[in-house]
Motif scaffolding. Structure first.
Motif, PDB file in Angstrom:
ATOM      1  N   ALA A   1      -2.569   5.439 -15.584  1.00 29.09           N
ATOM      2  CA  ALA A   1      -3.470   4.582 -14.794  1.00 29.09           C
ATOM      3  C   ALA A   1      -3.417   4.923 -13.308  1.00 29.09           C
ATOM      4  O   ALA A   1      -4.171   4.369 -12.524  1.00 29.09           O
ATOM      5  CB  ALA A   1      -3.110   3.118 -15.001  1.00 29.09           C
ATOM      6  N   ILE A   2      -2.522   5.844 -12.923  1.00 28.10           N
ATOM      7  CA  ILE A   2      -2.359   6.137 -11.488  1.00 28.10           C
ATOM      8  C   ILE A   2      -3.407   7.138 -11.025  1.00 28.10           C
ATOM      9  O   ILE A   2      -3.470   8.265 -11.523  1.00 28.10           O
ATOM     10  CB  ILE A   2      -0.944   6.678 -11.199  1.00 28.10           C
ATOM     11  N   GLY A   3      -4.240   6.687 -10.102  1.00 23.68           N
ATOM     12  CA  GLY A   3      -5.239   7.576  -9.509  1.00 23.68           C
ATOM     13  C   GLY A   3      -6.322   8.033 -10.472  1.00 23.68           C
ATOM     14  O   GLY A   3      -7.076   8.959 -10.172  1.00 23.68           O
TER      15      GLY A   3
ATOM     16  N   GLY B   1       0.843  -1.198   0.000  1.00 23.00           N
ATOM     17  CA  GLY B   1       0.000   0.000   0.000  1.00 23.00           C
ATOM     18  C   GLY B   1       0.873   1.240   0.000  1.00 23.00           C
ATOM     19  O   GLY B   1       1.861   1.313   0.737  1.00 23.00           O
ATOM     20  N   ASN B   2       0.537   2.191  -0.838  1.00 20.50           N
ATOM     21  CA  ASN B   2       1.264   3.465  -0.889  1.00 20.50           C
ATOM     22  C   ASN B   2       0.295   4.561  -0.457  1.00 20.50           C
ATOM     23  O   ASN B   2      -0.570   4.958  -1.231  1.00 20.50           O
ATOM     24  CB  ASN B   2       1.775   3.697  -2.324  1.00 20.50           C
ATOM     25  N   TRP B   3       0.460   5.002   0.775  1.00 20.96           N
ATOM     26  CA  TRP B   3      -0.467   6.015   1.305  1.00 20.96           C
ATOM     27  C   TRP B   3      -0.246   7.389   0.686  1.00 20.96           C
ATOM     28  O   TRP B   3      -1.052   8.279   0.873  1.00 20.96           O
ATOM     29  CB  TRP B   3      -0.300   6.138   2.819  1.00 20.96           C
ATOM     30  N   LYS B   4       0.886   7.579   0.024  1.00 20.92           N
ATOM     31  CA  LYS B   4       1.244   8.902  -0.492  1.00 20.92           C
ATOM     32  C   LYS B   4       1.153   9.919   0.657  1.00 20.92           C
ATOM     33  O   LYS B   4       1.458   9.576   1.791  1.00 20.92           O
ATOM     34  CB  LYS B   4       0.355   9.258  -1.682  1.00 20.92           C
ATOM     35  N   MET B   5       0.688  11.172   0.383  1.00 18.30           N
ATOM     36  CA  MET B   5       0.665  12.160   1.477  1.00 18.30           C
ATOM     37  C   MET B   5      -0.684  12.109   2.186  1.00 18.30           C
ATOM     38  O   MET B   5      -1.484  13.050   2.143  1.00 18.30           O
ATOM     39  CB  MET B   5       0.964  13.563   0.932  1.00 18.30           C
TER      40      MET B   5
ATOM     41  N   ALA C   1       1.038  -6.187  -6.350  1.00 17.36           N
ATOM     42  CA  ALA C   1       0.468  -4.891  -6.714  1.00 17.36           C
ATOM     43  C   ALA C   1       0.979  -3.800  -5.796  1.00 17.36           C
ATOM     44  O   ALA C   1       1.220  -4.026  -4.611  1.00 17.36           O
ATOM     45  CB  ALA C   1      -1.059  -4.956  -6.642  1.00 17.36           C
ATOM     46  N   LEU C   2       1.150  -2.617  -6.384  1.00 14.90           N
ATOM     47  CA  LEU C   2       1.416  -1.412  -5.603  1.00 14.90           C
ATOM     48  C   LEU C   2       0.112  -0.614  -5.635  1.00 14.90           C
ATOM     49  O   LEU C   2      -0.367  -0.226  -6.694  1.00 14.90           O
ATOM     50  CB  LEU C   2       2.577  -0.628  -6.228  1.00 14.90           C
ATOM     51  N   VAL C   3      -0.461  -0.433  -4.456  1.00 18.31           N
ATOM     52  CA  VAL C   3      -1.836   0.059  -4.366  1.00 18.31           C
ATOM     53  C   VAL C   3      -1.863   1.432  -3.718  1.00 18.31           C
ATOM     54  O   VAL C   3      -1.409   1.578  -2.575  1.00 18.31           O
ATOM     55  CB  VAL C   3      -2.673  -0.920  -3.503  1.00 18.31           C
ATOM     56  N   GLY C   4      -2.379   2.423  -4.421  1.00 18.42           N
ATOM     57  CA  GLY C   4      -2.469   3.770  -3.846  1.00 18.42           C
ATOM     58  C   GLY C   4      -3.780   3.952  -3.105  1.00 18.42           C
ATOM     59  O   GLY C   4      -3.960   3.486  -1.974  1.00 18.42           O
ATOM     60  N   GLY C   5      -4.736   4.592  -3.769  1.00 15.76           N
ATOM     61  CA  GLY C   5      -6.015   4.954  -3.157  1.00 15.76           C
ATOM     62  C   GLY C   5      -6.682   3.832  -2.375  1.00 15.76           C
ATOM     63  O   GLY C   5      -7.158   4.044  -1.248  1.00 15.76           O
TER      64      GLY C   5
ATOM     65  N   GLY D   1      -1.538   1.067 -10.405  1.00 14.49           N
ATOM     66  CA  GLY D   1      -2.343   2.013 -11.184  1.00 14.49           C
ATOM     67  C   GLY D   1      -3.795   1.620 -11.110  1.00 14.49           C
ATOM     68  O   GLY D   1      -4.253   0.732 -11.832  1.00 14.49           O
ATOM     69  N   SER D   2      -4.525   2.252 -10.158  1.00 13.93           N
ATOM     70  CA  SER D   2      -5.965   2.019  -9.992  1.00 13.93           C
ATOM     71  C   SER D   2      -6.317   0.558  -9.687  1.00 13.93           C
ATOM     72  O   SER D   2      -7.387   0.089 -10.060  1.00 13.93           O
ATOM     73  CB  SER D   2      -6.740   2.518 -11.219  1.00 13.93           C
ATOM     74  N   VAL D   3      -5.425  -0.138  -8.993  1.00 13.25           N
ATOM     75  CA  VAL D   3      -5.781  -1.487  -8.532  1.00 13.25           C
ATOM     76  C   VAL D   3      -6.807  -1.337  -7.409  1.00 13.25           C
ATOM     77  O   VAL D   3      -6.657  -0.495  -6.528  1.00 13.25           O
ATOM     78  CB  VAL D   3      -4.543  -2.243  -7.996  1.00 13.25           C
TER      79      VAL D   3
ATOM     80  N   GLY E   1      11.735   6.283  -7.248  1.00 15.90           N
ATOM     81  CA  GLY E   1      11.334   6.786  -8.560  1.00 15.90           C
ATOM     82  C   GLY E   1       9.857   6.689  -8.868  1.00 15.90           C
ATOM     83  O   GLY E   1       9.465   6.529 -10.035  1.00 15.90           O
ATOM     84  N   HIS E   2       9.007   6.800  -7.855  1.00 15.41           N
ATOM     85  CA  HIS E   2       7.570   6.850  -8.158  1.00 15.41           C
ATOM     86  C   HIS E   2       7.329   7.984  -9.152  1.00 15.41           C
ATOM     87  O   HIS E   2       7.975   9.028  -9.077  1.00 15.41           O
ATOM     88  CB  HIS E   2       6.771   7.070  -6.866  1.00 15.41           C
ATOM     89  N   SER E   3       6.381   7.798 -10.050  1.00 16.63           N
ATOM     90  CA  SER E   3       6.198   8.803 -11.113  1.00 16.63           C
ATOM     91  C   SER E   3       5.831  10.173 -10.545  1.00 16.63           C
ATOM     92  O   SER E   3       6.107  11.199 -11.167  1.00 16.63           O
ATOM     93  CB  SER E   3       5.139   8.346 -12.116  1.00 16.63           C
TER      94      SER E   3
HETATM   95  P1  PGA Z   1      -3.449   4.321  -7.344  1.00 14.45           P
HETATM   96  O1  PGA Z   1      -1.908   4.672  -7.101  1.00 14.45           O
HETATM   97  O2  PGA Z   1      -3.664   2.904  -6.899  1.00 14.45           O
HETATM   98  O3  PGA Z   1      -4.211   5.309  -6.491  1.00 14.45           O
HETATM   99  O4  PGA Z   1      -3.722   4.490  -8.799  1.00 14.45           O
HETATM  100  C1  PGA Z   1      -0.917   3.722  -7.328  1.00 14.45           C
HETATM  101  C2  PGA Z   1       0.432   4.320  -7.066  1.00 14.45           C
HETATM  102  O5  PGA Z   1       0.668   5.469  -7.446  1.00 14.45           O
HETATM  103  O6  PGA Z   1       1.319   3.681  -6.472  1.00 14.45           O
END
Ligand code: PGA
Length: 257
Positions: A177-179, A15-19, A235-239, A216-218, A104-106
């Motif tokens: 596909a990210i967010g 999980g990537n909580w970001k900010m 998977a790398l999962v953001g939201g 990317g939007s998983v 190196g996250h985008s």
């Molecule tokens: P997302 O982000 O799941 O919200 O699209 C993924 C990420 O940026 O790692």
């Protein structure tokens, strides 16, 4: 951390909580993970903002018996202590018990202009203190529409050459596909993950351990289909990592994959 051999066979769900996050919410979320059954085939990690990493790590030790790994979202390009205001070194991340570090996250390249050269320094710093770097790669919509996605990814992966490690973890995250709620099709994911696998072997040798995560939007609904794609090792999962329900559902899908 789990034994080195095992983790390179597992599906990784990070999980990537970001900010995002606050002390109280983070605690509440950690407590919810207590009921989650231990799953040997899945490695779970959470990448919190740096200020919360120690809180997370402590919770993982005390409440969760280290079933979730502590991941950092970034690290300094500078290897040693010194006059670098605002920076956090790889050694500091290791000191507080971090396991994995995103590189190196985008969003780092989009908002902070980070490119290959800086990412390579960060990879080296992370490896030098015994942590695991997770290199994020991905093409923009423009690059995909121009049919340049493989060329772009090959360039991003080129920083892996000559690294002092036999363990390579990469997250393929198409920027479009990210967010955005727009997931790459399983055909697109299969083609790119196969390509990345091949590239890693040619850059790092045939004897490397490899994990290639999709990001990317998983979410809870598409995770099972994504995990079924060849060379998708997690998977790398953001939201969707910000809510217990959706993150647990993704972990569940990884377990059943
Ligand atoms: P997302 O982000 O799941 O919200 O699209 C993924 C990420 O940026 O790692």
């Amino acid at each position: 951390m789990q034994s080195e051999n095992t983790m390179w066979q597992q599906k990784w769900v990070i999980g990537n909580w970001k900010m995002n996050g606050r002390l109280q919410n983070n605690n509440a979320l950690m407590h919810r993970f207590r009921v989650m059954p231990t799953v040997d085939s899945v490695l779970i990690g959470l990448a919190a903002p740096t200020v919360y990493l120690l809180q997370l790590h402590n919770a993982m030790q005390i409440v969760l018996n280290n079933r979730i790994l502590t991941c950092a979202q970034d690290v300094s390009k500078f290897p040693d202590n010194g006059a670098y205001t605002g920076e956090v070194s790889a050694e500091m991340l290791a000191d507080i018990g971090t396991d994995i570090v995103l590189i190196g996250h985008s969003e780092r390249s989009l908002y902070f202009g980070e490119k290959n050269e800086i990412q390579r320094l960060k990879m080296e710093n992370v490896l030098n203190v015994g942590l695991i770097p997770l290199l994020c790669v991905g093409e923009s919509l423009e690059e995909r529409e121009a049919g340049r996605e493989q060329e772009v990814i090959a360039d991003q992966l080129s920083i892996l050459k000559g690294l002092n490690t036999k363990n390579i973890a990469v997250a393929y995250e198409p920027v479009w596909a990210i967010g955005t709620g727009k997931v790459a099709t399983t055909d697109q994911i299969a083609a790119m993950h196969g390509f990345i696998h091949k590239e890693i072997l040619s850059l790092c040798g045939n004897d490397v351990n490899i994990r290639i995560l999709y990001g990317g939007s998983v979410n809870a609904n598409n995770a099972a289909a994504i995990f079924a794609v060849p060379y998708v090792d997690g998977a790398l999962v953001g939201g969707a990592s910000l809510s217990y329900e959706s993150f647990a559902a993704i972990i569940n899908a990884a377990q059943e994959a």
